[in-house]
Design a protein around this motif. Structure first.
Motif, PDB file in Angstrom:
ATOM      1  N   ASP A 115       0.829  -1.201   0.000  1.00 45.06           N
ATOM      2  CA  ASP A 115       0.000   0.000   0.000  1.00 45.06           C
ATOM      3  C   ASP A 115       0.866   1.255   0.000  1.00 45.06           C
ATOM      4  O   ASP A 115       0.581   2.223  -0.720  1.00 45.06           O
ATOM      5  CB  ASP A 115      -0.926  -0.019   1.221  1.00 45.06           C
ATOM      6  N   VAL A 116       1.942   1.253   0.808  1.00 42.03           N
ATOM      7  CA  VAL A 116       2.851   2.399   0.889  1.00 42.03           C
ATOM      8  C   VAL A 116       3.418   2.733  -0.484  1.00 42.03           C
ATOM      9  O   VAL A 116       3.538   3.897  -0.865  1.00 42.03           O
ATOM     10  CB  VAL A 116       3.991   2.124   1.895  1.00 42.03           C
ATOM     11  N   PHE A 117       3.774   1.671  -1.253  1.00 41.32           N
ATOM     12  CA  PHE A 117       4.389   1.889  -2.564  1.00 41.32           C
ATOM     13  C   PHE A 117       3.359   1.927  -3.694  1.00 41.32           C
ATOM     14  O   PHE A 117       3.720   1.868  -4.868  1.00 41.32           O
ATOM     15  CB  PHE A 117       5.437   0.800  -2.832  1.00 41.32           C
ATOM     16  N   MET A 118       2.077   2.003  -3.316  1.00 41.88           N
ATOM     17  CA  MET A 118       0.976   2.167  -4.278  1.00 41.88           C
ATOM     18  C   MET A 118       1.009   1.095  -5.374  1.00 41.88           C
ATOM     19  O   MET A 118       0.885   1.379  -6.565  1.00 41.88           O
ATOM     20  CB  MET A 118       1.016   3.576  -4.886  1.00 41.88           C
ATOM     21  N   ILE A 119       1.208  -0.136  -4.955  1.00 35.74           N
ATOM     22  CA  ILE A 119       1.173  -1.268  -5.885  1.00 35.74           C
ATOM     23  C   ILE A 119      -0.222  -1.870  -5.827  1.00 35.74           C
ATOM     24  O   ILE A 119      -0.686  -2.301  -4.760  1.00 35.74           O
ATOM     25  CB  ILE A 119       2.244  -2.311  -5.507  1.00 35.74           C
ATOM     26  N   ASP A 120      -0.901  -1.895  -6.954  1.00 35.00           N
ATOM     27  CA  ASP A 120      -2.318  -2.291  -6.986  1.00 35.00           C
ATOM     28  C   ASP A 120      -2.516  -3.787  -7.193  1.00 35.00           C
ATOM     29  O   ASP A 120      -3.478  -4.363  -6.660  1.00 35.00           O
ATOM     30  CB  ASP A 120      -3.049  -1.537  -8.109  1.00 35.00           C
ATOM     31  N   GLN A 121      -1.635  -4.423  -7.981  1.00 31.41           N
ATOM     32  CA  GLN A 121      -1.821  -5.837  -8.303  1.00 31.41           C
ATOM     33  C   GLN A 121      -0.496  -6.588  -8.203  1.00 31.41           C
ATOM     34  O   GLN A 121       0.576  -6.023  -8.459  1.00 31.41           O
ATOM     35  CB  GLN A 121      -2.373  -6.012  -9.721  1.00 31.41           C
ATOM     36  N   VAL A 122      -0.594  -7.862  -7.829  1.00 29.35           N
ATOM     37  CA  VAL A 122       0.579  -8.734  -7.784  1.00 29.35           C
ATOM     38  C   VAL A 122       0.185 -10.111  -8.285  1.00 29.35           C
ATOM     39  O   VAL A 122      -1.006 -10.462  -8.324  1.00 29.35           O
ATOM     40  CB  VAL A 122       1.139  -8.861  -6.340  1.00 29.35           C
ATOM     41  N   GLU A 123       1.181 -10.889  -8.680  1.00 27.54           N
ATOM     42  CA  GLU A 123       0.938 -12.270  -9.092  1.00 27.54           C
ATOM     43  C   GLU A 123       1.210 -13.185  -7.913  1.00 27.54           C
ATOM     44  O   GLU A 123       2.251 -13.084  -7.268  1.00 27.54           O
ATOM     45  CB  GLU A 123       1.850 -12.651 -10.262  1.00 27.54           C
ATOM     46  N   ILE A 124       0.250 -14.068  -7.634  1.00 24.83           N
ATOM     47  CA  ILE A 124       0.421 -14.968  -6.497  1.00 24.83           C
ATOM     48  C   ILE A 124       0.363 -16.425  -6.958  1.00 24.83           C
ATOM     49  O   ILE A 124      -0.171 -16.745  -8.026  1.00 24.83           O
ATOM     50  CB  ILE A 124      -0.642 -14.723  -5.408  1.00 24.83           C
ATOM     51  N   GLU A 125       0.925 -17.305  -6.143  1.00 19.65           N
ATOM     52  CA  GLU A 125       0.908 -18.729  -6.441  1.00 19.65           C
ATOM     53  C   GLU A 125      -0.497 -19.285  -6.240  1.00 19.65           C
ATOM     54  O   GLU A 125      -1.222 -18.855  -5.345  1.00 19.65           O
ATOM     55  CB  GLU A 125       1.885 -19.468  -5.526  1.00 19.65           C
TER      56      GLU A 125
END
Length: 362
Positions: A43-53
């Motif tokens: 949230d701090v780095f304003m990352i909206d989406q990530v890839e998860i296993e």
């Protein structure tokens, strides 16, 4: 694997790919489990989406167990690395002491023997460069000069690698660092070991170690002119304010610029008779200041970027007395990382009143 909105992540989900900040810095490695702290950083780095296993998430342990399991990660790594490295470092120091005592007695520099002494250390150090943040733990007051020689040699070696200098020169640069103060073998020990303030005449004699070193190295086989010039010029400064000749940057050999940074870094990180050791981060900030006129800026910036890139997970003490763990290092502000302390993320770029005063040695 699946692309998931950060706000919809399940606690304990694992990353399927590395996560980078908008500035290109590595935030999390592949396989990292995402708990409350990791979600806060996203949230701090304003990352909206990530890839998860696409696996069942691992549920977090109770808070007490999480602290025990996660906080000492860097400590456990250091514990497994440090004894082995300490042993190699001590052996190199002991062997170098014996070799330099022969030089003090009038013998030529045994170049091949010195190479054999430092080679195992350089190999091990290349695999464990994070020990650069805890070199103070490898020092003993009664053998400082020999430990300093070994440390400056291996730091110079790493700077050469990070600067992408041709590999064929790495060993010569390591030897330049190791033999930087070889000229002191020609100076009266009563001056070198004098506990009080030196007279002007005594200080002038100390300064001549640069010339003595140049002469000793030039008379030895297997050492390049760059190694000799490093001994002569490592106390020269970019603005011409150094000694023995008052040369400025354009006239200084690259080896002398590299070894000068290594020399200052290890000296300031070490306990000495007249000065207490400073934190590697405090020293790094001093080097940054010195890159404006005193030390070569390219060498300084390359070194600081290299030495801080392994810091994530390192436990540190802040100037307000609090302990914390480095969770992110911005390549644009490598001496001012983000610290997790007491469940709060502190950005030292913004909290300028705070500094890292100690790297906790485990």
């Amino acid at each position: 694997m699946s692309i998931v909105d950060v706000k919809q992540l399940t606690v304990g989900a694992k990353l399927a790919e590395e996560v980078y900040t908008s500035l290109g810095g590595l935030l999390f490695t592949k396989g990292t489990a995402l708990y409350e702290k990791e979600l806060e950083l996203l949230d701090v780095f304003m990352i909206d989406q990530v890839e998860i296993e696409d696996t069942e998430p691992e549920w977090p342990e109770p808070a007490e167990q999480q602290v025990a399991a996660t906080a000492p990660i860097a400590a456990n790594q250091s514990q497994s690395e440090k004894p082995a490295f300490q042993d190699t470092f001590d052996k190199a120091t002991t062997s170098l002491r014996k070799l330099l005592q022969h030089v003090e007695g009038g013998s030529n520099i045994p170049v091949m023997d010195v190479r054999e002494v430092i080679s195992p250390l350089l190999e091990q150090f290349s695999e464990q460069p994070r020990v650069l943040l805890s070199l103070r733990g490898f020092s003993k007051a009664d053998s400082y000069s020999y430990e300093h020689a070994v440390a400056v040699g291996m730091i110079s070696y790493m700077i050469a690698k990070w600067m992408k200098i041709p590999e064929r020169e790495w060993m010569q640069i390591a030897l330049a660092g190791t033999l930087l103060d070889i000229g002191k073998t020609k100076i009266d020990r009563r001056i070198l070991q004098k506990p009080g303030k030196l007279t002007d005449e005594e200080f002038e004699e100390i300064k001549r170690h640069t010339v003595y070193g140049y002469q000793l190295i030039r008379a030895s086989h297997g050492l390049s002119e760059g190694v000799a010039l490093a001994a002569l010029q490592h106390h020269e400064r970019e603005d011409g304010s150094g000694y023995p000749l008052g040369l400025s940057g354009a006239k200084l050999h690259l080896y002398s610029k590299i070894t000068a940074v290594a020399d200052v870094y290890h000296a300031m990180c070490s306990d000495r008779v007249y000065q207490k050791a400073k934190s590697p981060y405090v020293v790094a900030e001093q080097l940054m200041q010195d890159s404006f006129g005193k030390l070569d800026p390219q060498v300084v910036h390359t070194f600081i970027k290299g030495v801080t890139q392994f810091a994530v997970g390192t436990v540190v003490e802040l100037s307000d007395g609090k302990l914390g763990k480095i969770v992110f290092t911005d390549s644009k502000h490598p001496t001012r990382p983000m610290i997790e302390s007491g469940g709060t993320i502190l950005n030292l770029v913004e909290s300028r009143q705070l500094s890292i005063v100690k790297v906790i040695e485990n």
